[in-house]
Each structure stands twice: as C-alpha cells, then as structure tokens.
Design an enzyme around this catalytic site. Structure first.
Site, PDB file in Angstrom:
ATOM      1  N   GLY A   1      71.853  56.270  37.341  1.00 25.18           N
ATOM      2  CA  GLY A   1      71.827  56.837  38.601  1.00 25.18           C
ATOM      3  C   GLY A   1      72.638  55.805  39.546  1.00 25.18           C
ATOM      4  O   GLY A   1      73.505  56.363  40.544  1.00 25.18           O
TER       5      GLY A   1
ATOM      6  N   SER B   1      69.297  56.697  32.195  1.00 26.54           N
ATOM      7  CA  SER B   1      68.563  55.704  32.657  1.00 26.54           C
ATOM      8  C   SER B   1      68.762  55.329  34.113  1.00 26.54           C
ATOM      9  O   SER B   1      69.740  56.063  34.528  1.00 26.54           O
ATOM     10  CB  SER B   1      69.283  54.301  31.868  1.00 26.54           C
ATOM     11  OG  SER B   1      70.511  54.147  32.552  1.00 26.54           O
ATOM     12  N   LYS B   2      68.051  54.601  34.569  1.00 31.66           N
ATOM     13  CA  LYS B   2      68.130  54.357  36.237  1.00 31.66           C
ATOM     14  C   LYS B   2      69.398  53.611  36.257  1.00 31.66           C
ATOM     15  O   LYS B   2      70.191  53.973  37.472  1.00 31.66           O
ATOM     16  CB  LYS B   2      66.940  53.122  36.333  1.00 31.66           C
ATOM     17  CG  LYS B   2      67.000  52.790  37.936  1.00 31.66           C
ATOM     18  CD  LYS B   2      65.927  52.047  38.262  1.00 31.66           C
ATOM     19  CE  LYS B   2      66.135  50.918  39.295  1.00 31.66           C
ATOM     20  NZ  LYS B   2      67.145  51.658  40.166  1.00 31.66           N
ATOM     21  N   ARG B   3      70.198  52.950  35.579  1.00 31.47           N
ATOM     22  CA  ARG B   3      71.389  52.249  35.488  1.00 31.47           C
ATOM     23  C   ARG B   3      72.588  53.414  35.814  1.00 31.47           C
ATOM     24  O   ARG B   3      73.489  53.321  36.709  1.00 31.47           O
ATOM     25  CB  ARG B   3      71.715  51.469  34.475  1.00 31.47           C
ATOM     26  CG  ARG B   3      71.596  49.928  35.057  1.00 31.47           C
ATOM     27  CD  ARG B   3      72.086  48.991  33.901  1.00 31.47           C
ATOM     28  NE  ARG B   3      71.226  48.973  32.801  1.00 31.47           N
ATOM     29  CZ  ARG B   3      71.183  49.108  31.645  1.00 31.47           C
ATOM     30  NH1 ARG B   3      72.612  49.223  31.164  1.00 31.47           N
ATOM     31  NH2 ARG B   3      70.339  49.149  30.809  1.00 31.47           N
TER      32      ARG B   3
END
Ligand code: GLU
Length: 513
Positions: free
Chosen positions: A268, A264-266
C-alpha cells in the site's frame, strides 16, 4: 449439515491487535452477506485472549470500520445477544470449565515444561515437536507420577494444558470452497490450549468453545486459518460436538497488485493505496496509516470492490448495491486461488458511485474540502456549489479531486497557466478582451442559451479567430485552458464575476514575447 437444516449463524472474530486489515474487512463482509442472504445472524466476537498483543483502541476501530461500511452486527459486545459475553477475556470461567472437561476425559494433559526447558529441547532435537512420540520425555501429567503432579500444582507451579493428539489418524477438513482436505494427525503437535500464567485459553480452545456455544453454523475466515482447521476438527470431536461442528469456508488470500505473494501494508505504501478501512494512529509508534474513509472513498465503493475480490456473481455484473450483493452472493462462486488486490478498480468503483450520488450530496461532501482550502462555503449558496460540482464530477475519482476541477468557481485565478498564455495571449488580446468585457457588462441575460450565440456572433462579426478568443476568455476566467463548457461556467458565475475576471486578466496577464 446443509444450510436448510440449520439456522445460519456466522461470526467475525477479529483479535484487537491493531487496525483491521482490508482482508479482515472482506472476511467480515462475506460473513455478513452470507448471514443476510440466509436470514441468519452475524456475530462479532472479540478474540482478545492474547494479552501480549492487545492494542488499545483496536476494538473501537473495528466497530467504527464495520459501521462505516454498513456491515451490520446482530450479536456482539455492543449489541448484546443471547450467547454473551462476546468478548473472550470476559469468558474465562467458561474456558476453565471446558479445559477441565478435556482433562477429565483424558483428552488433554498438564505440562510443566518451562520455556527454558522447551528451548533446550528444541536446540537438542532438530525439528522437535511436542507430540505422542516426545511427550513421554517431557515433564507433564502423562509422564510424571500423580503425586509429583499434585505437588507441583499445590506449589503453584506454572503450567499449560496441552491437547492430546493421537497419531495414525486421518483428519478430514470439509471446506465448502475447497472440498475435502485430509491430513495425518501425526503432523500435528500437542497444541497448548490454556496457560495458567494468565489464566487464559489460547486461540484454538477459545475459538472452538465459543463457536460451539454461540451455535455458529459456518466458520467463514481467511485462508491463513486453514492450517488450524484439522486441529479444530479434532477438538470438536474431543468435546463430543462433531455432529454440530460448523462448516468451514476458507476465503482466498488477497495478493499483491503486482507480482506474487500476500498483500501487505508495504504494498500500500509503495503503490499509494490504503490497506486499512479507516485511518489508524498507532498508539505505540505514533505512526499514522491511511484509511479508505479519509482517502475519500465512499463506503459502498469499498464494499463493492471488496465483494469482487474472491467472489463473482456468475456473470460480468460489477456495480451492485448491498441488497444485490446479498441476493447474489454464493460460496459456489468464491474462488480457491488468491485475488490480486487491483486497487485501480477500487478507484473506478469510487468514481462510479460518486457519479450516482445526488449533486446536492456531493456538494455537501465538498464543503469540508473547500474549507480546507481556505474557502468559506457559506459565502456561496448551496445551489451554486451544487451546480459547480455537477459540471466537473465526471472527471473525479475522489471528492477531494473536486478542488482541482472546480476551484475556479470559488476563487478567481491569481496565476495563469504559462503554456496557455504563450499560446493564446497574443499582443492583440488585451484589447479584444477589454471589448468583450464591455460587451458582457451590458448583458442582462447570462444564461448559456442567450449568451453563447451573442458572444459567438460578436466574434464572427469582428472577424476574430474563434479558438483564440474563446481560449483567451477561458484563460481569464479559469486560469487555464480547460474545464467545462465556457458558457455553462459564465451562466453560473454571473455577469459581475465574469467581467471582473476578464478585466483582471487584462491587467495581470503578461503577453508572451
Ligand atoms: N481471532 C482470529 C483472527 O484474528 C479468528 C480466526 C477465525 O475466524 O477463526 O482472525
């Protein structure tokens, strides 16, 4: 149908609902590699039928990202092609016509249930599903008298068109990576195919109609679309297109680098790597998300890294050009299980590709970094920048790292590493360095080959400690006790700058107590 019998035509079909996720980039890449390998066509279709989720700028972003990565498109909105338009919002007539085909054939029906009615039903019946067992109790063209349906339509009542799925069927999805997956049609609901409110089809209808009309041979997409595949199989059948239905390929998920679950973006943000190819400025929130391009990755390093997340060449080759990837790619070597997003490997690829760049190209890439740090690259010759870069490049993962390792070539030190000062700048050093500066001032040949023996001889002659003197020398020139070979540095910097720096060191470095 095998790839031998049919022209390979694949499509990447993103929805412009935000920046293209790195997983989407991998999907695009695998489509591209497959198309090129088979001498086929790569289509870019913009699936923008969900007007609620449309985000301005997302389509341009997709084009820019694919272009940056070298993922070429043969047919698309910008490229044109024989089966356009390639943007779904421009194909309403086509979808309307196909919805009518299903309605006329009795494979779909009109439903008038309002969102409130559906909500009430869901509250009343646990796990309510709109299907053969429940549709009789709902307001649709199968349950209502024909006059009532006509009246509602004449009044302009809003409706949806639903796919009529018959229970008791085994639906088989043949996936070229996963083999055959069979499910019972009973678990499927009568999916909405079209909404009168915005005169647009849903993803399922538009996707199937377009794949058929665009003569797509292989649907290569992320695993998250696997649950839709049985429905798609039934839709091809309902249209009478089962014989030319594309082959399915569902690519494994990209997983968190650590632990379980989808990337997920989180992840990253948490671990410090981008999940988008290019930087993205969210027009609604104003938030900026980092991109591989802006973080200093070379496009092919990203491509090579992504290629190996879910596929392997069958041996342990890692570094491959685009042509090599095209030649070696094979669905047989795609894995079923998710691929951990090992971003450190991405850095390694970047390091590796940076080493392969010609030094002069690396120097060009370094110029904006110099500028960002207040150095005017025009104050130096291209040869100077190129040679500086060549000396330190083995230490970098990113172009921006060049600053840390090569800055001293462009600005004289104003501070000196306190630890090195403590260790190397003994009370006798200012005098020794002054003598060294005097010696160097009289030297014309600053080549490494000439200067190195000269200075080493001078040190020996005076009985100085080699390590102490050389490190103090380095401290004055570099500001710290690390970096490339000292006499390579002085060869490039030349006499005047070297001498100036030694004298500045003598004036400015305060000996440790
Ligand atoms: N529009 C879908 C997406 O955003 C396409 C899925 C597919 O390839 O069928 O990924």
């Amino acid at each position: 149908m095998s790839t031998n019998e049919r022209e390979v035509r694949v499509r990447f079909a993103p929805s412009p609902t935000g920046p293209l996720h790195i997983g989407g980039v991998r999907t695009a890449l695998y489509n591209y590699l497959f198309a090129r390998q088979h001498g086929g066509k790569m289509i870019l279709r913009i699936e923008d039928t969900d007007s609620q989720r449309f985000v301005p700028g997302a389509e341009d972003y997709i084009n820019e990202a694919l272009a940056w990565l070298g993922i070429g498109i043969d047919e698309g909105v910008r490229e044109g092609g024989p089966y356009g338009p390639y943007k779904q919002s421009e194909r309403r007539d086509i979808y309307r016509e196909h919805v009518k085909m299903l309605l006329d054939a009795g494979k779909a029906y009109i439903a008038f249930d309002t969102p409130a009615e559906l909500e009430a039903k869901r509250a009343e019946v646990p796990n309510f599903q709109y299907d053969a067992s429940t549709r009789g109790s709902m307001r649709n063209s199968l349950s209502l008298p024909k006059e009532e349906v006509d009246r509602l339509l004449a009044e302009g009542a809003q409706y949806v068109v639903r796919f009529r799925i018959e229970p008791g069927r085994d639906v088989a999805v043949d996936d070229l990576i996963r083999g055959r997956v069979t499910i019972k049609s009973d678990i499927l609901d009568d999916k909405v195919l079209y909404k009168s409110a915005d005169d647009l089809p849903t993803y399922h209808l538009a996707n199937i109609v377009d794949d058929h009309l665009m003569k797509v041979s292989h649907v290569i997409r992320g695993e998250e679309w696997l649950p839709s595949a049985p429905l798609h199989v039934l839709l091809y059948e309902a249209f009478g297109w089962a014989d030319t239905a594309p082959a399915f390929v569902h690519l494994p998920l990209l997983l968190k680098p650590d632990g379980k679950g989808k990337l997920s973006k989180r992840d990253g943000d948490r671990l410090g790597f981008p999940v988008f190819p290019l930087e993205w400025h969210d027009p609604k929130s104003g938030e900026t998300s980092s991109g591989y391009r802006e973080s200093g990755y070379l496009p092919h390093a990203v491509v090579n890294f992504l290629a190996l997340l879910g596929w392997n060449p069958g041996d342990d080759t890692e570094v491959m050009t685009m042509d090599e990837l095209i030649a070696k790619f094979s669905l047989d070597h795609c894995s079923k299980s998710g691929a951990k997003f090992a971003f450190e490997k991405g850095k390694w690829f970047n390091h590796t590709y940076l080493q392969e760049l010609p030094d002069s190209e690396l120097a060009e890439l370094f110029k904006p970094v110099l500028e960002a740090h207040g150095v005017n690259p025009a104050d130096f010759t291209d040869e100077y920048i190129t040679r500086a870069v060549a000396m330190v490049k083995s230490r970098i993962n990113f172009v921006s790292d060049l600053w840390e390792h090569a800055r001293f070539f462009f600005t004289a030190p104003t501070e000196y590493d306190p630890k090195a000062v403590k260790k190397r700048w003994s009370a006798d050093m200012p005098a020794i360095m002054t003598a060294l500066a005097d010696l160097l001032e009289g030297e014309d040949d600053f080549s490494c080959a000439a200067l190195e023996p000269k200075v080493l001889g001078w040190i020996e002659e005076h009985g100085y400690h080699l390590g102490n003197v050389m490190n103090a020398f380095r401290l004055t020139v570099v500001g710290e006790c690390k970096g490339p070979h000292m006499f390579d540095i002085t060869e490039l910097m030349g006499r005047d700058e070297t001498v100036r720096r030694i004298r500045a060191g003598v004036a400015n470095i305060k000996p440790a107590e």
